[in-house]
Design an enzyme around this catalytic site. Structure first.
Site, PDB file in Angstrom:
ATOM      1  N   ASN A  12      58.691 -80.632 105.376  1.00  0.00           N
ATOM      2  CA  ASN A  12      58.423 -79.261 105.808  1.00  0.00           C
ATOM      3  C   ASN A  12      58.142 -78.388 104.564  1.00  0.00           C
ATOM      4  OD1 ASN A  12      58.819 -76.509 106.444  1.00  0.00           O
ATOM      5  ND2 ASN A  12      60.004 -77.052 108.260  1.00  0.00           N
ATOM      6  N   ASP A  71      69.158 -80.524 108.433  1.00  0.00           N
ATOM      7  CA  ASP A  71      68.644 -80.200 109.762  1.00  0.00           C
ATOM      8  C   ASP A  71      69.154 -78.822 110.117  1.00  0.00           C
ATOM      9  OD1 ASP A  71      67.061 -81.014 111.999  1.00  0.00           O
ATOM     10  OD2 ASP A  71      68.901 -81.165 113.168  1.00  0.00           O
ATOM     11  N   THR A  72      68.281 -78.042 110.739  1.00  0.00           N
ATOM     12  CA  THR A  72      68.607 -76.651 111.059  1.00  0.00           C
ATOM     13  C   THR A  72      68.266 -76.376 112.508  1.00  0.00           C
ATOM     14  OG1 THR A  72      68.209 -75.840 108.818  1.00  0.00           O
ATOM     15  CG2 THR A  72      67.936 -74.242 110.582  1.00  0.00           C
ATOM     16  N   TYR A 153      61.462 -69.229 113.343  1.00  0.00           N
ATOM     17  CA  TYR A 153      62.006 -68.164 114.194  1.00  0.00           C
ATOM     18  C   TYR A 153      62.370 -66.907 113.395  1.00  0.00           C
ATOM     19  CZ  TYR A 153      62.668 -71.806 117.808  1.00  0.00           C
ATOM     20  OH  TYR A 153      62.498 -72.812 118.745  1.00  0.00           O
ATOM     21  N   ASP A 154      62.024 -66.854 112.119  1.00  0.00           N
ATOM     22  CA  ASP A 154      62.433 -65.710 111.284  1.00  0.00           C
ATOM     23  C   ASP A 154      62.065 -64.338 111.869  1.00  0.00           C
ATOM     24  OD1 ASP A 154      63.788 -67.158 109.407  1.00  0.00           O
ATOM     25  OD2 ASP A 154      62.149 -67.225 107.952  1.00  0.00           O
ATOM     26  N   HIS A 179      71.309 -69.370 105.915  1.00  0.00           N
ATOM     27  CA  HIS A 179      71.967 -70.649 106.182  1.00  0.00           C
ATOM     28  C   HIS A 179      71.626 -71.697 105.122  1.00  0.00           C
ATOM     29  CE1 HIS A 179      68.212 -69.834 108.127  1.00  0.00           C
ATOM     30  NE2 HIS A 179      67.921 -71.105 108.222  1.00  0.00           N
ATOM     31  N   ARG A 180      70.318 -71.829 104.784  1.00  0.00           N
ATOM     32  CA  ARG A 180      69.938 -72.884 103.834  1.00  0.00           C
ATOM     33  C   ARG A 180      70.396 -72.524 102.417  1.00  0.00           C
ATOM     34  NH1 ARG A 180      66.165 -74.589 106.702  1.00  0.00           N
ATOM     35  NH2 ARG A 180      65.024 -72.693 106.299  1.00  0.00           N
TER      36      ARG A 180
HETATM   37  P1  IMP Z   1      63.966 -79.005 111.605  1.00  0.00           P
HETATM   38  O1  IMP Z   1      65.280 -78.762 110.941  1.00  0.00           O
HETATM   39  O2  IMP Z   1      62.890 -79.376 110.612  1.00  0.00           O
HETATM   40  O3  IMP Z   1      64.092 -79.952 112.744  1.00  0.00           O
HETATM   41  O4  IMP Z   1      63.476 -77.621 112.152  1.00  0.00           O
HETATM   42  C1  IMP Z   1      64.074 -77.043 113.264  1.00  0.00           C
HETATM   43  C2  IMP Z   1      63.364 -75.819 113.717  1.00  0.00           C
HETATM   44  O5  IMP Z   1      64.042 -74.713 113.175  1.00  0.00           O
HETATM   45  C3  IMP Z   1      61.885 -75.635 113.390  1.00  0.00           C
HETATM   46  O6  IMP Z   1      61.259 -75.040 114.509  1.00  0.00           O
HETATM   47  C4  IMP Z   1      61.902 -74.662 112.250  1.00  0.00           C
HETATM   48  O7  IMP Z   1      60.746 -73.873 112.234  1.00  0.00           O
HETATM   49  C5  IMP Z   1      63.123 -73.847 112.565  1.00  0.00           C
HETATM   50  N1  IMP Z   1      63.734 -73.361 111.357  1.00  0.00           N
HETATM   51  C6  IMP Z   1      64.358 -74.105 110.404  1.00  0.00           C
HETATM   52  N2  IMP Z   1      64.792 -73.317 109.424  1.00  0.00           N
HETATM   53  C7  IMP Z   1      64.439 -72.055 109.755  1.00  0.00           C
HETATM   54  C8  IMP Z   1      64.601 -70.811 109.101  1.00  0.00           C
HETATM   55  O8  IMP Z   1      65.151 -70.698 108.009  1.00  0.00           O
HETATM   56  N3  IMP Z   1      64.104 -69.745 109.746  1.00  0.00           N
HETATM   57  C9  IMP Z   1      63.482 -69.825 110.945  1.00  0.00           C
HETATM   58  N4  IMP Z   1      63.291 -70.961 111.593  1.00  0.00           N
HETATM   59  C10 IMP Z   1      63.774 -72.089 110.992  1.00  0.00           C
END
Ligand code: IMP
Length: 210
Positions: A12, A71-72, A153-154, A179-180
């Protein structure tokens, strides 16, 4: 002096850019493409921690490299914790950020209870040792998207204590409170203070050309 390289098990570009900005001057972050991994690593766990470990174990198994992965997800209280582990594909397999935000806003409608949080899990495999770091930031879902910064989703997430969304705040603020950013700080603290290198030391984190 050359910076130590850390392999981050993600493809990503937004996450790479964010973690690179946070770790500027401390570590060089190497993404999946940089180690020749173009695969879409399956995220089949029902927890963020589980999915972070799936990415890390995949890289170890197929590329022989220690690394960290993450993972987020977004949890919206009034939606029973959705989208949760389905955050990326909430509105379908296209992983479209506009459609995903639209679905959250549509499901919430005019409800006044809009509490939500971003939850992140980081998994680190280093020298045969495993560490997991979990963080979250509380906030609420706005009624309409606001701002052009950030990603995902920011534009609809307003962190507690701020009048702006993550997409309106300067990136440095999101990196600091987000969070990150919190998880990266825990990871670095662990690497610099608590990790016992053992016999293989940090070289196992270096990309193969080192
Ligand atoms: P994954 O962790 O790559 O599976 O992403 C999970 C989802 O969360 C994706 O739709 C990302 O765009 C969203 N996402 C992850 N981190 C953030 C963030 O920091 N801000 C907004 N959306 C996020």
């Amino acid at each position: 002096m050359a910076l130590k390289k850390l392999v981050f098990a993600t493809s990503n570009p937004h996450k790479l850019a964010e973690v690179r900005a946070i770790l500027d001057q401390q570590y060089e972050i190497v993404g999946l493409k940089d180690i020749g991994c173009e695969e879409d690593i399956p995220e089949t766990s029902d927890t963020f921690e589980g999915n972070a470990w799936l990415k890390v174990r995949y890289v170890k198994q197929h590329y022989g490299l220690d690394c960290f992965g993450e993972d987020t997800g977004l949890e919206v209280d009034a939606l029973g914790g959705e989208p949760g582990v389905y955050t990326a594909r909430y509105a379908g397999p296209a992983r479209n950020a506009q459609a995903n935000m639209g679905l959250v806003l549509q499901k919430l409608g005019e409800r006044p209870d809009r509490g939500a949080r971003f939850r992140t899990a980081f998994a680190l495999l280093l020298d045969g040792q495993e560490k997991t770091f979990s963080t979250a930031i509380e906030g609420e879902i706005t009624r309409v998207p606001r701002g052009t910064g950030g990603f995902g989703y920011d534009p609809i997430f307003q962190p507690q204590g701020h009048a702006e969304t993550f997409a309106e705040l300067p990136p440095s603020v999101k990196h600091d409170i987000g969070h990150r950013g919190q998880a990266v700080k825990l990871l670095v603290h662990y690497l610099q203070n608590d990790h016992k290198p053992g016999q293989t030391n940090h070289k196992t984190l270096l990309a193969p050309d080192q």
